[in-house]
Design an enzyme around this catalytic site. Sequence first.
Site, PDB file in Angstrom:
ATOM      1  N   ARG A 179     -70.728 -27.355   0.976  1.00  0.00           N
ATOM      2  CA  ARG A 179     -71.906 -26.584   1.365  1.00  0.00           C
ATOM      3  C   ARG A 179     -72.776 -26.346   0.147  1.00  0.00           C
ATOM      4  O   ARG A 179     -72.337 -25.761  -0.845  1.00  0.00           O
ATOM      5  CB  ARG A 179     -71.486 -25.240   1.976  1.00  0.00           C
ATOM      6  CG  ARG A 179     -72.648 -24.396   2.499  1.00  0.00           C
ATOM      7  CD  ARG A 179     -72.105 -23.108   3.117  1.00  0.00           C
ATOM      8  NE  ARG A 179     -73.147 -22.335   3.782  1.00  0.00           N
ATOM      9  CZ  ARG A 179     -73.928 -21.438   3.181  1.00  0.00           C
ATOM     10  NH1 ARG A 179     -73.778 -21.195   1.879  1.00  0.00           N
ATOM     11  NH2 ARG A 179     -74.850 -20.787   3.861  1.00  0.00           N
ATOM     12  N   SER A 248     -70.164 -21.915  13.362  1.00  0.00           N
ATOM     13  CA  SER A 248     -70.123 -20.510  12.955  1.00  0.00           C
ATOM     14  C   SER A 248     -70.448 -19.604  14.140  1.00  0.00           C
ATOM     15  O   SER A 248     -71.358 -19.907  14.919  1.00  0.00           O
ATOM     16  CB  SER A 248     -71.141 -20.246  11.837  1.00  0.00           C
ATOM     17  OG  SER A 248     -70.825 -20.980  10.677  1.00  0.00           O
ATOM     18  N   LYS A 277     -73.670 -15.007   2.921  1.00  0.00           N
ATOM     19  CA  LYS A 277     -74.417 -14.782   4.161  1.00  0.00           C
ATOM     20  C   LYS A 277     -75.147 -13.444   4.054  1.00  0.00           C
ATOM     21  O   LYS A 277     -74.916 -12.518   4.827  1.00  0.00           O
ATOM     22  CB  LYS A 277     -73.459 -14.770   5.356  1.00  0.00           C
ATOM     23  CG  LYS A 277     -72.766 -16.091   5.615  1.00  0.00           C
ATOM     24  CD  LYS A 277     -73.702 -17.108   6.241  1.00  0.00           C
ATOM     25  CE  LYS A 277     -72.983 -18.379   6.624  1.00  0.00           C
ATOM     26  NZ  LYS A 277     -73.881 -19.372   7.257  1.00  0.00           N
TER      27      LYS A 277
END
Length: 361
Positions: A179, A248, A277
């Site tokens: 990621r 997710s 996040k």
Amino acid sequence: MVESHNQRGQVQPAVCRILDANLDRAREGLRIIEEWCRFGLNNAQLSGECKQLRQELATWHNSELRAARDTPSDPGTQLTHPQEQQRTDLKSLLQANFCRVEEALRVLEEYGKLYHPQMGSVFKHMRYRVYILESQFLGYERHQQLLRSQLYLVTSPANDLLSVVEAALAGGLTLVQYRDKNAKDGDRLAHAQQLCQLCHKYGALFLVNDRIDLALAVEADGVHLGQQDLPIKVARQLLGPHKIIGCSTTNAEEMQRAIQGGADYIGVGPVYETPTKADKPAAGLEYVRYAAQHSSVPWFAIGGIDVNNINDVISAGAERVAVVRAIVEAEQPTLVTQYFISQLTRVHIRNNKPELSQSYV
């Protein structure tokens, strides 16, 4: 047995020898694959398909072809290659034998046209069946590895990322997601290729965040999608039926939508607030408890989980967790990985699920 049906005169003995050798080669390779499907995977469907293919090959292996065999004068018996003398792991062994079968079937398809009017067509279709078998096998292998994976590393940018990931893999990590939202595409491609090769070297699964094109380019095992990414259905059409797709989720509604959409696993969180996040409020342990009761697919608690709170997450019902900073920023990634796995293994054994802690390959 199928008898020769050559309408253009006597078939050259060399052609019969070629057909005999490649029938042997294909049958031997299939038997090696079948044994693992039967005893390693305990999969009746895959082992049954191998057996059916072997039996169909046997019907073509008639006495005329066997009689043409001349092993003492065959120069090929003296030819070898260093890679034939070693197999680094089970995966390389099985891949080598799939290649052996597919190459032999191609030879049978071409030379068989000189021997029997139906032989070329029969072995062409059989070769496609083996391609499908290989895809099914790899898909099954991936999903079994997913089921057994307890700890999931989601990477974040770091100067020594490769060495950190390798240290975690050495500690028993079996699932990695690449990621990086900000890198240039060229850099992302290079990093994904390196990480994919590293993960497969250790027998671990490698997924790419968001980017289906990158996943296809590096032959990753699948992708992980967010709520704002392409729909799972579209990703499945692009990736095919045997790749892994994760999604997710932050609440019960998103969970059910992801499962109904065909996700192979889901992320549950963020459990705690996390800079990874920053735009999402913590879902909390209550959502972990909900997932433990309602998720019908494998799920990973994620978001702010570290060595200090892992047992709280486990107590809420988590059997699998995903982490980022806890490993990427750790001074000793191997030891941290081993600690996480030991805690998760303990709960699996307590819940009478010791198989979840065993490596697949």
